[in-house]
Design a protein around this motif. Structure first.
Motif, PDB file in Angstrom:
ATOM      1  N   VAL A 175     -11.258   4.777   5.613  1.00  0.00           N
ATOM      2  CA  VAL A 175     -10.604   3.337   4.818  1.00  0.00           C
ATOM      3  C   VAL A 175     -10.533   4.029   3.379  1.00  0.00           C
ATOM      4  N   VAL A 176      -9.445   3.957   2.731  1.00  0.00           N
ATOM      5  CA  VAL A 176      -9.073   4.147   1.266  1.00  0.00           C
ATOM      6  C   VAL A 176      -8.869   2.753   0.474  1.00  0.00           C
ATOM      7  N   GLU A 177      -9.941   2.641  -0.361  1.00  0.00           N
ATOM      8  CA  GLU A 177      -9.556   1.456  -1.160  1.00  0.00           C
ATOM      9  C   GLU A 177      -9.172   1.873  -2.620  1.00  0.00           C
ATOM     10  N   GLY A 178      -8.658   0.596  -3.222  1.00  0.00           N
ATOM     11  CA  GLY A 178      -8.231   1.042  -4.610  1.00  0.00           C
ATOM     12  C   GLY A 178      -6.923   1.532  -4.876  1.00  0.00           C
ATOM     13  N   VAL A 179      -5.890   1.853  -3.993  1.00  0.00           N
ATOM     14  CA  VAL A 179      -4.844   2.466  -4.178  1.00  0.00           C
ATOM     15  C   VAL A 179      -3.805   1.399  -4.656  1.00  0.00           C
ATOM     16  N   PRO A 180      -3.196   1.770  -5.959  1.00  0.00           N
ATOM     17  CA  PRO A 180      -2.142   1.010  -6.264  1.00  0.00           C
ATOM     18  C   PRO A 180      -1.092   0.493  -5.401  1.00  0.00           C
ATOM     19  N   PRO A 181      -0.361  -0.499  -5.568  1.00  0.00           N
ATOM     20  CA  PRO A 181       0.787  -0.932  -4.541  1.00  0.00           C
ATOM     21  C   PRO A 181       1.878  -0.311  -5.165  1.00  0.00           C
ATOM     22  N   ARG A 182       2.861  -0.296  -4.272  1.00  0.00           N
ATOM     23  CA  ARG A 182       4.375   0.193  -4.484  1.00  0.00           C
ATOM     24  C   ARG A 182       4.441   1.689  -4.871  1.00  0.00           C
ATOM     25  N   ILE A 183       3.388   2.628  -4.012  1.00  0.00           N
ATOM     26  CA  ILE A 183       3.471   3.994  -4.037  1.00  0.00           C
ATOM     27  C   ILE A 183       3.939   4.510  -2.673  1.00  0.00           C
ATOM     28  N   GLY A 184       4.996   5.390  -2.847  1.00  0.00           N
ATOM     29  CA  GLY A 184       5.673   5.663  -1.595  1.00  0.00           C
ATOM     30  C   GLY A 184       4.455   6.587  -0.804  1.00  0.00           C
TER      31      GLY A 184
ATOM     32  N   ARG B  18      -2.818   8.688  11.957  1.00  0.00           N
ATOM     33  CA  ARG B  18      -2.204   7.359  12.088  1.00  0.00           C
ATOM     34  C   ARG B  18      -2.522   6.488  10.914  1.00  0.00           C
ATOM     35  N   ILE B  19      -1.636   5.902  10.308  1.00  0.00           N
ATOM     36  CA  ILE B  19      -1.780   5.079   9.303  1.00  0.00           C
ATOM     37  C   ILE B  19      -1.930   3.545  10.134  1.00  0.00           C
ATOM     38  N   LEU B  20      -3.092   2.712   9.748  1.00  0.00           N
ATOM     39  CA  LEU B  20      -3.089   1.685  10.559  1.00  0.00           C
ATOM     40  C   LEU B  20      -3.214   0.362   9.610  1.00  0.00           C
ATOM     41  N   SER B  21      -3.263   0.534   8.496  1.00  0.00           N
ATOM     42  CA  SER B  21      -2.786  -0.662   7.508  1.00  0.00           C
ATOM     43  C   SER B  21      -2.656  -0.059   6.172  1.00  0.00           C
ATOM     44  N   GLY B  22      -2.270  -1.078   5.102  1.00  0.00           N
ATOM     45  CA  GLY B  22      -2.113  -0.760   3.786  1.00  0.00           C
ATOM     46  C   GLY B  22      -0.942  -0.288   3.258  1.00  0.00           C
ATOM     47  N   VAL B  23       0.084   0.114   4.389  1.00  0.00           N
ATOM     48  CA  VAL B  23       1.346   0.485   4.126  1.00  0.00           C
ATOM     49  C   VAL B  23       2.350  -0.286   4.640  1.00  0.00           C
ATOM     50  N   PHE B  24       3.560  -0.710   3.942  1.00  0.00           N
ATOM     51  CA  PHE B  24       4.413  -1.608   4.539  1.00  0.00           C
ATOM     52  C   PHE B  24       5.946  -0.813   4.148  1.00  0.00           C
ATOM     53  N   GLU B  25       6.593  -0.691   5.149  1.00  0.00           N
ATOM     54  CA  GLU B  25       8.160  -0.167   4.800  1.00  0.00           C
ATOM     55  C   GLU B  25       7.719   1.042   3.700  1.00  0.00           C
ATOM     56  N   GLY B  26       7.060   2.102   4.011  1.00  0.00           N
ATOM     57  CA  GLY B  26       7.020   3.270   3.224  1.00  0.00           C
ATOM     58  C   GLY B  26       6.279   3.327   1.769  1.00  0.00           C
ATOM     59  N   LEU B  27       5.973   1.886   1.741  1.00  0.00           N
ATOM     60  CA  LEU B  27       5.119   1.851   0.331  1.00  0.00           C
ATOM     61  C   LEU B  27       3.564   1.094   0.372  1.00  0.00           C
ATOM     62  N   THR B  28       2.768   1.565  -0.287  1.00  0.00           N
ATOM     63  CA  THR B  28       1.299   1.033  -0.278  1.00  0.00           C
ATOM     64  C   THR B  28       1.487  -0.347  -0.885  1.00  0.00           C
ATOM     65  N   THR B  29       0.704  -1.412  -0.160  1.00  0.00           N
ATOM     66  CA  THR B  29       0.559  -2.651  -0.451  1.00  0.00           C
ATOM     67  C   THR B  29      -0.420  -3.157  -1.541  1.00  0.00           C
ATOM     68  N   GLY B  30      -1.601  -2.294  -1.990  1.00  0.00           N
ATOM     69  CA  GLY B  30      -2.765  -2.565  -2.746  1.00  0.00           C
ATOM     70  C   GLY B  30      -3.695  -2.999  -1.763  1.00  0.00           C
ATOM     71  N   THR B  31      -3.711  -3.030  -0.316  1.00  0.00           N
ATOM     72  CA  THR B  31      -4.572  -3.330   0.227  1.00  0.00           C
ATOM     73  C   THR B  31      -5.394  -2.234   0.830  1.00  0.00           C
ATOM     74  N   PRO B  32      -6.621  -2.229   1.637  1.00  0.00           N
ATOM     75  CA  PRO B  32      -7.210  -1.132   2.104  1.00  0.00           C
ATOM     76  C   PRO B  32      -6.263  -0.179   3.090  1.00  0.00           C
ATOM     77  N   ILE B  33      -6.195   0.939   3.130  1.00  0.00           N
ATOM     78  CA  ILE B  33      -5.343   1.847   3.959  1.00  0.00           C
ATOM     79  C   ILE B  33      -6.362   2.366   4.868  1.00  0.00           C
TER      80      ILE B  33
ATOM     81  N   ILE C 282      -3.624  11.180  -0.401  1.00  0.00           N
ATOM     82  CA  ILE C 282      -3.230   9.886  -1.085  1.00  0.00           C
ATOM     83  C   ILE C 282      -3.748   9.914  -2.546  1.00  0.00           C
ATOM     84  N   ALA C 283      -4.840  10.445  -2.707  1.00  0.00           N
ATOM     85  CA  ALA C 283      -5.144  10.723  -4.227  1.00  0.00           C
ATOM     86  C   ALA C 283      -4.043  11.551  -5.083  1.00  0.00           C
ATOM     87  N   ARG C 284      -3.636  12.663  -4.347  1.00  0.00           N
ATOM     88  CA  ARG C 284      -2.486  13.385  -5.060  1.00  0.00           C
ATOM     89  C   ARG C 284      -1.238  12.367  -5.447  1.00  0.00           C
ATOM     90  N   LYS C 285      -1.070  11.572  -4.376  1.00  0.00           N
ATOM     91  CA  LYS C 285       0.263  10.583  -4.523  1.00  0.00           C
ATOM     92  C   LYS C 285       0.046   9.775  -6.046  1.00  0.00           C
TER      93      LYS C 285
END
Length: 357
Positions: free
Chosen positions: A26-35, A66-81, A140-143
């Motif tokens: 589970v990755v937390e703290g990722v800013p939203p709207r990152i591809g 597999r990405i289970l959460s935190g990404v919608f339509e190819g963009l991070t949502t700001g929620t836990p990934i 994800i950190a590299r993004k």
């Protein structure tokens, strides 16, 4: 069990065992709207994946993410990934003979002493299998870091055999199974490691990670120094026994005028350093130079040569470990070191933005 998370603003927590049904993160703290797509992560996982040459474990794991959460339509949502990797090539029976014995040099004994129980199948939670998740988090950190910061790693020593630094070629790293930047040394390592495999033994290695394009100013003194966090990140990788920043231990041999990185002004008003013994960090804060970290990886503990040990029942015994093990675990530590460098830098970039804008 505590201590399964890493980082501050950019943070990840892993779970799972070597021979369990799956491992996850589970990755937390990722800013939203990152591809972000699964392919973005899979690229880096494929570099670490086992079974790609005769010089690594022959366990065949596709490491499909597999990405289970935190990404919608190819963009991070700001929620836990949420990330998941299924284990598909476990052979737990390989460990039946040692389930009541402790492997010398392995975490078997300490896990048993701490928890009163241990998962002997491949080492359970102490297995390097868990490091696949660090590589996923590093992707994800590299993004977050973007293309302006480039992180690369190389194997610079195997056993007593060091590379020729005058022959360093980053392009060579991708052309051999050792991530070696010296083509001639890489060829010599093949015969050396083949001999160790035939003997049923293993060997240690030294990995060097370099981050280019890191801006000056990252780091939070006094107790969250950038180099301290980097050292902790690398030391936390399985089988790592020492870490160096810049000149490292060699700095103890240098005179003051040799060790200090002299400075000059560029025409554009920026500062340039005439050397980099500091490894890109002074006072716990990045200087804007390349950040250079090295770490030493001990030999794989699971070997076919009989060793003296004791049993869970408190009796003297002998042990040899069958199964599929890396003769030099340092080889696959290269992409893991890169990932941990990325995670630390992403965390510090976010902390810098939070404090200084």
């Amino acid at each position: 069990m505590s201590g399964n998370g890493f980082g501050h603003l950019f943070r990840f927590t892993t779970f799972g065992e070597s021979h369990g049904p799956a491992i996850g993160c589970v990755v937390e703290g990722v800013p939203p709207r990152i591809g972000l797509t699964e392919a973005d992560i899979q690229f880096w996982l494929d570099r670490r994946r086992p079974g790609q040459s005769r010089f690594t474990t022959q366990r065949r794991e596709p490491d499909s993410i597999r990405i289970l959460s935190g990404v919608f339509e190819g963009l991070t949502t700001g929620t836990p990934i949420g990330l998941l990797i299924e284990n598909v090539d476990t052979r737990s029976k390989d460990y039946d003979d040692i389930k009541d014995k402790f492997r010398p040099g392995h975490a078997d004994y300490t896990y048993w002493k701490k928890y009163g129980i241990r998962d002997y199948r491949g080492g359970g939670r102490s297995s390097a299998r868990e490091t696949a998740l660090r590589v996923a988090a590093g992707a994800i950190a590299r993004k977050i870091l973007g293309d302006s910061i480039r992180i690369r790693g190389a194997l610079v020593q195997m056993g007593p055999h060091r590379i020729d630094r005058a022959a360093w070629d980053w392009d060579a790293v991708e052309d051999n199974p050792f991530w070696c930047p010296d083509r001639k040394t890489a060829q010599n390592w093949e015969g050396y490691l083949d001999g160790l495999r035939k003997d049923g033994s293993s060997i240690g290695a030294v990995v060097e990670i370099v981050a280019e394009g890191v801006p000056a100013g990252l780091g939070a003194p006094v107790y969250n120094k950038l180099d301290a966090d980097l050292a902790g990140a690398m030391m936390g990788i399985n089988a790592v026994k020492s870490v160096e920043i810049g000149a490292g231990l060699r700095a103890a041999e240098l005179r003051g005028e040799e060790n200090a990185d002299e400075m000059r002004m560029n025409e554009d008003g920026s500062v340039r350093f005439l050397s980099n013994n500091a490894g890109g960090v002074l006072g716990g804060i990045s200087t804007g130079q390349d950040i250079v970290v090295r770490f030493a990886v001990k030999p794989t503990s699971s070997i076919l040569i009989p060793r003296k040990t004791v049993s869970v029942g408190g009796k003297d015994s002998d042990i040899l470990t069958k199964g599929r093990h890396d003769p030099c675990v340092g080889i696959r530590a290269v992409p893991i070191g890169e990932a941990m460098m990325a995670c630390v830098l992403a965390d510090h970039v976010m902390r810098q933005r939070a404090q200084c804008g």
